[in-house]
Design a protein around this motif. Structure first.
Motif, PDB file in Angstrom:
ATOM      1  N   PRO A 161     -17.664  -9.504 -13.864  1.00  0.00           N
ATOM      2  CA  PRO A 161     -18.441  -8.384 -14.401  1.00  0.00           C
ATOM      3  C   PRO A 161     -17.620  -7.094 -14.437  1.00  0.00           C
ATOM      4  CG  PRO A 161     -19.075  -8.801 -12.125  1.00  0.00           C
ATOM      5  CD  PRO A 161     -18.128  -9.901 -12.513  1.00  0.00           C
ATOM      6  N   GLN A 162     -17.517  -6.514 -15.621  1.00  0.00           N
ATOM      7  CA  GLN A 162     -16.719  -5.296 -15.774  1.00  0.00           C
ATOM      8  C   GLN A 162     -17.549  -4.025 -15.732  1.00  0.00           C
ATOM      9  OE1 GLN A 162     -13.335  -5.176 -15.816  1.00  0.00           O
ATOM     10  NE2 GLN A 162     -13.565  -7.358 -15.343  1.00  0.00           N
ATOM     11  N   SER A 163     -18.857  -4.150 -15.997  1.00  0.00           N
ATOM     12  CA  SER A 163     -19.709  -2.960 -16.021  1.00  0.00           C
ATOM     13  C   SER A 163     -21.148  -3.368 -15.781  1.00  0.00           C
ATOM     14  CB  SER A 163     -19.590  -2.237 -17.362  1.00  0.00           C
ATOM     15  OG  SER A 163     -20.140  -3.038 -18.406  1.00  0.00           O
ATOM     16  N   HIS A 164     -21.958  -2.389 -15.424  1.00  0.00           N
ATOM     17  CA  HIS A 164     -23.386  -2.615 -15.253  1.00  0.00           C
ATOM     18  C   HIS A 164     -23.997  -3.109 -16.560  1.00  0.00           C
ATOM     19  CE1 HIS A 164     -27.556  -0.744 -14.090  1.00  0.00           C
ATOM     20  NE2 HIS A 164     -27.598  -2.057 -14.179  1.00  0.00           N
ATOM     21  N   ALA A 165     -23.605  -2.513 -17.664  1.00  0.00           N
ATOM     22  CA  ALA A 165     -24.160  -2.887 -18.971  1.00  0.00           C
ATOM     23  C   ALA A 165     -23.844  -4.338 -19.308  1.00  0.00           C
ATOM     24  CB  ALA A 165     -23.615  -1.954 -20.051  1.00  0.00           C
ATOM     25  N   GLN A 166     -22.617  -4.764 -19.051  1.00  0.00           N
ATOM     26  CA  GLN A 166     -22.226  -6.139 -19.359  1.00  0.00           C
ATOM     27  C   GLN A 166     -23.008  -7.128 -18.507  1.00  0.00           C
ATOM     28  OE1 GLN A 166     -18.534  -7.344 -17.724  1.00  0.00           O
ATOM     29  NE2 GLN A 166     -18.356  -9.206 -18.959  1.00  0.00           N
ATOM     30  N   THR A 168     -25.865  -6.660 -16.965  1.00  0.00           N
ATOM     31  CA  THR A 168     -27.284  -6.604 -17.288  1.00  0.00           C
ATOM     32  C   THR A 168     -27.601  -7.344 -18.575  1.00  0.00           C
ATOM     33  OG1 THR A 168     -27.636  -4.509 -16.116  1.00  0.00           O
ATOM     34  CG2 THR A 168     -29.171  -5.030 -17.880  1.00  0.00           C
ATOM     35  N   ALA A 197     -14.564  -5.036 -12.289  1.00  0.00           N
ATOM     36  CA  ALA A 197     -14.838  -3.680 -11.815  1.00  0.00           C
ATOM     37  C   ALA A 197     -16.246  -3.519 -11.269  1.00  0.00           C
ATOM     38  CB  ALA A 197     -14.599  -2.686 -12.953  1.00  0.00           C
ATOM     39  N   PHE A 198     -17.200  -4.327 -11.764  1.00  0.00           N
ATOM     40  CA  PHE A 198     -18.585  -4.196 -11.310  1.00  0.00           C
ATOM     41  C   PHE A 198     -18.955  -5.252 -10.272  1.00  0.00           C
ATOM     42  CE2 PHE A 198     -23.280  -4.581 -11.928  1.00  0.00           C
ATOM     43  CZ  PHE A 198     -23.615  -3.281 -11.591  1.00  0.00           C
ATOM     44  N   SER A 199     -17.975  -5.956  -9.748  1.00  0.00           N
ATOM     45  CA  SER A 199     -18.266  -7.042  -8.808  1.00  0.00           C
ATOM     46  C   SER A 199     -18.973  -6.538  -7.549  1.00  0.00           C
ATOM     47  CB  SER A 199     -16.988  -7.789  -8.431  1.00  0.00           C
ATOM     48  OG  SER A 199     -16.033  -6.910  -7.859  1.00  0.00           O
TER      49      SER A 199
END
Length: 236
Positions: A161-166, A168, A197-199
């Motif tokens: 996961p690279q971002s919250h948006a991805q 989600t 980055a969002f791990s």
């Protein structure tokens, strides 16, 4: 479908519809996301005509924001419960005055916690989806006529996961595909969930049994143990 002042309000407020988490110790957690800061409450009960309200308090203050997590406790196993969530937009959160905006009420849904004596149940397990939407959709076609009790996403599903948006975006697909607003879903961390980055933020999307990514829980007379990959300096 949500009940709002208008369709524009719905699109503005609701980002991720309610999904059920952590059905343990006589309780269950309802989670959802909003696109704008909101207060959030859950109405629930054994009858749609007689429901009580629950919200999350932090040191006595009502929680608010865009990430919503409400724990329902003291539930009776084997009983069918109905619930819905209400999100009310906060336009201004001042020290002495708060300005509220539109509200959205989710569709009425239901769930049932297992009896400790139950011996028969059906679980659906997915793993290594790696955010492949078409693969997931194809698999979901095979379970349309299956009456399952809970779902396990057994790692490497919301991977790297690279971002919250991805994260989600695929979370919404997974929840919708299995009907996570009516059956509880266990999201288990695989070695690819600890990369990206969002791990470290991924755990905010879930409510883990016991508060840890490793855990154990009972479903009826069966014991499940969840183990996790270790992470040292960002490496599995």
């Amino acid at each position: 479908m949500c009940l709002c002042d208008n369709e524009a309000s719905h699109d503005k407020i609701i980002r991720v519809k309610p999904y059920l988490q952590n059905p343990t110790d006589g309780g269950i957690t309802v989670m959802w996301q909003t696109s704008v800061p909101c207060t959030g409450v859950v109405e629930y009960g054994t009858s749609p005509d007689s429901m009580t309200r629950e919200r999350t308090l932090l040191d006595g203050q009502a929680d608010w924001g865009t990430m919503h997590k409400v724990r329902l406790s003291g539930l009776q196993p084997g009983l069918k419960y109905y619930y819905r969530v209400i999100s009310r937009e906060i336009l201004r959160y001042g020290a002495y005055r708060k300005t509220l905006g539109d509200s959205a009420t989710s569709e009425l849904k239901s769930f049932t916690l297992p009896s400790p004596a139950s011996k028969d149940f059906t679980a659906i397990v997915f793993n290594d989806l790696h955010q492949h939407s078409e693969t997931f959709k194809a698999l979901c076609k095979h379970i349309k006529k299956v009456d399952y009790d809970f779902v396990v996403f057994n790692g490497d599903c919301i991977d790297d996961p690279q971002s919250h948006a991805q994260a989600t975006r695929f979370l919404k697909e997974l929840n919708k595909g299995v009907g996570a607003d009516s059956v509880p879903v266990f999201y288990i961390r695989g070695n690819h969930e600890i990369r990206g980055a969002f791990s470290t933020g991924l755990r905010n999307l879930f409510d883990y049994a016991g508060g840890n990514v490793y855990s154990a829980f009972n479903w009826g007379d069966t014991r499940f143990v969840i183990v996790q990959p270790s992470a040292i300096a960002g490496k599995p």
